[in-house]
Structure formats: structure tokens, C-alpha cells
Enzyme design. Structure first.
Site, PDB file in Angstrom:
ATOM      1  N   ILE A  83       0.846  -1.212   0.000  1.00 16.64           N
ATOM      2  CA  ILE A  83       0.000   0.000   0.000  1.00 16.64           C
ATOM      3  C   ILE A  83       0.879   1.258   0.000  1.00 16.64           C
ATOM      4  O   ILE A  83       1.903   1.305   0.654  1.00 16.64           O
ATOM      5  CB  ILE A  83      -1.025   0.071   1.166  1.00 16.64           C
ATOM      6  CG1 ILE A  83      -0.352  -0.100   2.519  1.00 16.64           C
ATOM      7  CG2 ILE A  83      -2.160  -0.902   1.022  1.00 16.64           C
ATOM      8  CD1 ILE A  83      -1.242   0.373   3.654  1.00 16.64           C
ATOM      9  N   HIS A  84       0.481   2.217  -0.793  1.00 10.23           N
ATOM     10  CA  HIS A  84       1.249   3.466  -0.844  1.00 10.23           C
ATOM     11  C   HIS A  84       0.416   4.674  -1.263  1.00 10.23           C
ATOM     12  O   HIS A  84       0.910   5.786  -1.258  1.00 10.23           O
ATOM     13  CB  HIS A  84       2.422   3.319  -1.813  1.00 10.23           C
ATOM     14  CG  HIS A  84       2.002   3.286  -3.251  1.00 10.23           C
ATOM     15  ND1 HIS A  84       1.585   2.143  -3.867  1.00 10.23           N
ATOM     16  CD2 HIS A  84       1.914   4.265  -4.173  1.00 10.23           C
ATOM     17  CE1 HIS A  84       1.266   2.416  -5.122  1.00 10.23           C
ATOM     18  NE2 HIS A  84       1.445   3.695  -5.340  1.00 10.23           N
ATOM     19  N   ARG A  85      -0.858   4.458  -1.673  1.00  5.16           N
ATOM     20  CA  ARG A  85      -1.637   5.588  -2.209  1.00  5.16           C
ATOM     21  C   ARG A  85      -1.830   6.667  -1.158  1.00  5.16           C
ATOM     22  O   ARG A  85      -2.079   6.367   0.012  1.00  5.16           O
ATOM     23  CB  ARG A  85      -3.035   5.148  -2.635  1.00  5.16           C
ATOM     24  CG  ARG A  85      -3.038   4.360  -3.796  1.00  5.16           C
ATOM     25  CD  ARG A  85      -3.831   4.738  -4.978  1.00  5.16           C
ATOM     26  NE  ARG A  85      -3.215   3.921  -5.996  1.00  5.16           N
ATOM     27  CZ  ARG A  85      -2.379   4.338  -6.905  1.00  5.16           C
ATOM     28  NH1 ARG A  85      -2.127   5.619  -7.022  1.00  5.16           N
ATOM     29  NH2 ARG A  85      -1.827   3.493  -7.733  1.00  5.16           N
TER      30      ARG A  85
END
Ligand code: UD1
Length: 363
Positions: free
Chosen positions: A205-207
């Protein structure tokens, strides 16, 4: 006379889209291809490894813009790239995906009347709070040639009133990247699992929407921790996510969890080898939704929407909320393996179709 093509990339998900087309165009040898790196991503782990894996040469030009706010990054790329465009005057600029690098290079070229083609055109999440959605809309509205990965993308462009002669459905270049690297991926030694562990999941996850606010990231962390009691999880950590976890004092909490292994960002080959053998992938990435669909691996996407709905309607993807993660994992681990879907033109030949189109245009 040989025409000059600029192939522009800058962030991690751009490089796997550039590589198959770069190699196809080089092999045909009809045009001069120049690789332009904006420098949006600059780490070995976010950029250099991908050049090595895909056997890409050093970029002909690196704009070295680095990190910054959206306007800062976009502005710097436009200012630097315009200078290159003015001195080289390429016949065609190809931009890929939906990053700030994609949009900035596209605007800089179009403003001085240089033709632009957008590879991976027509994807829409219909969520304008996503920076990538703004980038997609702008790039598609001004580019001359729109190469779409799937039919739903063509329909989106059509609904926006774009004339059909600008649009061409060429298939999904991400699948070309996978097919091109499959032999190396299969050779990658499998992960040595701890005693008593026979299956695992992968988390990415990085958004901004998932990691930039304390409340959301903290809920994500709790959900991932609770899900890890159902399945061993590997979590290659994106620099943005790491920075946010540290800022909110959540990093140590995650590190303490036994069945959760935090690792550095992986190279393309390492990452796909990990994904290939996973039971499930938990993600907010765009490309990973497509790769898991292609491989027939279950994907749980921690987002309210996706610009790749075909992975939900025809593939293995499911959009979920953080609090649903544990239950979904339990359901998936108790279920028989899913079959490998087949989506038209996701066949490893997108680069060939694009190169054929380029040969027609640049005659
Ligand atoms: C960008 C793209 C996103 C894509 C993602 C993949 C935009 C708007 N977003 O988001 O669509 O999914 O790349 O990674 O273009 N950093 C490093 N090393 C690097 C690059 C970045 O440490 O090599 C750190 C920087 O501190 C930076 C942060 O990561 O502040 C975020 O980088 P940035 O390029 O702004 O956006 P991404 O979140 O990576």
C-alpha cells in the site's frame, strides 16, 4: 529519414510499461528511440533495479527532478523537459501511465506542438480526489494518439467525446512486461518460509488516500495486523508508506508482529516471483490488480474504486474496506484456487501492435 521518438518515464510503474516498447522499437531499428527519465523516482530500489531487470540502458537524458509537492514536481519536469524538446524536436513523444511525470511531459510537448501518444489511455476511476485521475484526464484530453489497454477504456474515451480516429485498442503492456520477464521470474528461488508456514499473502500500500492521514493509516495497520493471524504476510514497504508510518509512530507496532514481514521495495523480478506464489495479494496499486488477474491470483484492493474495473468484472480482484480484510482473507484461504482469466489483447503482444501503429504514423 529516421524519426526521433522520446519514450518518457519517471516513476516505478512507468518503467515496466516503457521496457517492452523500447525493446520492440530497438529491434525494428526504424526510428531513433531516446529514453527520457524525469527523475521523479531516483532510488536504486524505486528506479535503478527496474532498469537492470528489464535490461534497459541508462537513460539518454535524466531530468533529475526528485521529490516534491505535485505542483513542484510537475513544474520542474515541464521546465527541464521543455529545454530538451526545444533542442531535440522529436517527431513523437510517448508518455505512459498516470504519474506526474506522464502529465508534465505531455503538457510540455503539446504546448510546443510536438505530437504525443499516451500509452495506457482511457482508464478512469471517476474519483477526482486521486492525483492520478487528474493526470489521466489531462493527458487523454490533449494527446494526439490514445493507446487503450482494454475495451472499457475505449468506451470511457468515447463517452468523453474523443474522436475514434485518435483511439486505438492495443492491449495491456503490463502483460507484455510479465511475459517478457517470465523466464527470469520462474528462475527466481522461492521464498524460504518459516517452519509451519506453507502459504503467504503479499501486502503493498502506498496511495496518498490510504497512507497520508493518521486515522486511515492507523486503521489499515490494525486491519493488516489482525489479518496476519489468518495468513503469513509479506509487506514490501514503499518509501512514502515508510515515511508516513514513522511520522505517525506506527512503524514499530507493525515491526513487532511475528507473522508480518516488512521488507524493502523489491525489484520487478523479485516482486513478481513473490506474487506468483502468493495465496492472495492485498494492494492499492493499479498495476498489481492487473498482474494478479493475469496470473489468476486473488487480489483484495483496499480502495473505494478502481480505474481497472475489468479486473473486478472479468478477473480476480475485489474492492474492500480495511475492516473487511480479515474476513475476506479467511474466506479466500478456505477456498479452492481461482482459474486464470483471459482478457482480450492481454496477450504479451501490445508492444508489437503499438510499434506497428507507430510505423504507420511516422511514415
Ligand atoms: C507515484 C505516482 C503513483 C505511483 C507511485 C508508484 C504520482 C502522482 N504518483 O507516487 O501513481 O503509483 O509513484 O511508486 O505521480 N521517494 C523515495 N525514493 C524514490 C522516490 C520517492 O524515497 O525513489 C519518496 C519521497 O520521499 C517522496 C515519496 O517517496 O516524497 C513519494 O514519492 P512521489 O514520487 O511523490 O509519489 P509516489 O507516492 O511514489
Amino acid at each position: 529519414m529516421r524519426k526521433v521518438i522520446h519514450l518518457v518515464g519517471g516513476a516505478r510503474p512507468n518503467f515496466m510499461k516503457i521496457a517492452p516498447l523500447y525493446h520492440e522499437l530497438k529491434e525494428r531499428g526504424r526510428h531513433e528511440v531516446r529514453l527520457i527519465h524525469t527523475g521523479q523516482h531516483y532510488d536504486q530500489k524505486m528506479s535503478g533495479n527496474f532498469f537492470e531487470d528489464f535490461n534497459l540502458p541508462n537513460p539518454d537524458i535524466n531530468l533529475d527532478v526528485g521529490s516534491g509537492t505535485h505542483a513542484d514536481q510537475t513544474g520542474k519536469i515541464m521546465i527541464s523537459y521543455e529545454k530538451i524538446l526545444l533542442s531535440e524536436n522529436p517527431d513523437l513523444v510517448i508518455v505512459v501511465g498516470d504519474t506526474n511525470s506522464t502529465m508534465a511531459a505531455c503538457i510540455a510537448a503539446k504546448k510546443i506542438n510536438i505530437s504525443v501518444a499516451h500509452l495506457e489511455s482511457g482508464l478512469r476511476s471517476f474519483d477526482r480526489s486521486m492525483p492520478e485521475e487528474i493526470n489521466r484526464i489531462i493527458v487523454d484530453s490533449i494527446s494526439d494518439i490514445l493507446w487503450a489497454p482494454s475495451h472499457d477504456a475505449v468506451v470511457n474515451l468515447d463517452n468523453e467525446g474523443i474522436k475514434p480516429d485518435r483511439i486505438k485498442e492495443v492491449g495491456n503492456i503490463m502483460i507484455d512486461a510479465y511475459v517478457m520477464m517470465e523466464e527470469a521470474i520462474l528462475k527466481q528461488p522461492p521464498l524460504k518460509l518459516d517452519d509451519g508456514v506453507d502459504a503467504y499473502g503479499v501486502v503493498t500500500i502506498h496511495r496518498a488516500s490510504n497512507v497520508d492521514s493518521f486515522n486511515t493509516l492507523s486503521t489499515m495497520v490494525d486491519s493488516i495486523i489482525s489479518a496476519s493471524s489468518n495468513l503469513m504476510l509479506y509487506f514490501p514497504l514503499h518509501p512514502r508508506t515508510k515515511k508516513q508510518l514513522e511520522k505517525f509512530n506506527l512503524f514499530e507496532k507493525l515491526q513487532k508482529i511475528q507473522r508480518l514481514k516488512i521488507i524493502d521495495p523489491l525489484s520487478y523480478i523479485e516482486f513478481m516471483a513473490l506474487v506468483r506464489n502468493a495465496t492472495v495479494v492485498i494492494t492499492d496499486s493499479g498495476g498489481v490488480q492487473e498482474e494478479t488477474t493475469y496470473l489468476g491470483i486473488s487480489c483484495l484492493t483496499l480502495r473505494d474504486n478502481t480505474e481497472r474495473p475489468i479486473t473486478v468484472t472479468h478477473g480476480t480482484n475485489k474492492l474492500i474496506k480495511a475492516h473487511e480484510l480479515s474476513g475476506e482473507l479467511l474466506r479466500l484461504t478456505n477456498r479452492a484456487a481461482v482459474s486464470r482469466p483471459s482478457i482480450p489483447l492481454w496477450d504479451g503482444n501490445a508492444a508489437k501492435r503499438i510499434a506497428n501503429h507507430i510505423d504507420e504514423i511516422l511514415r
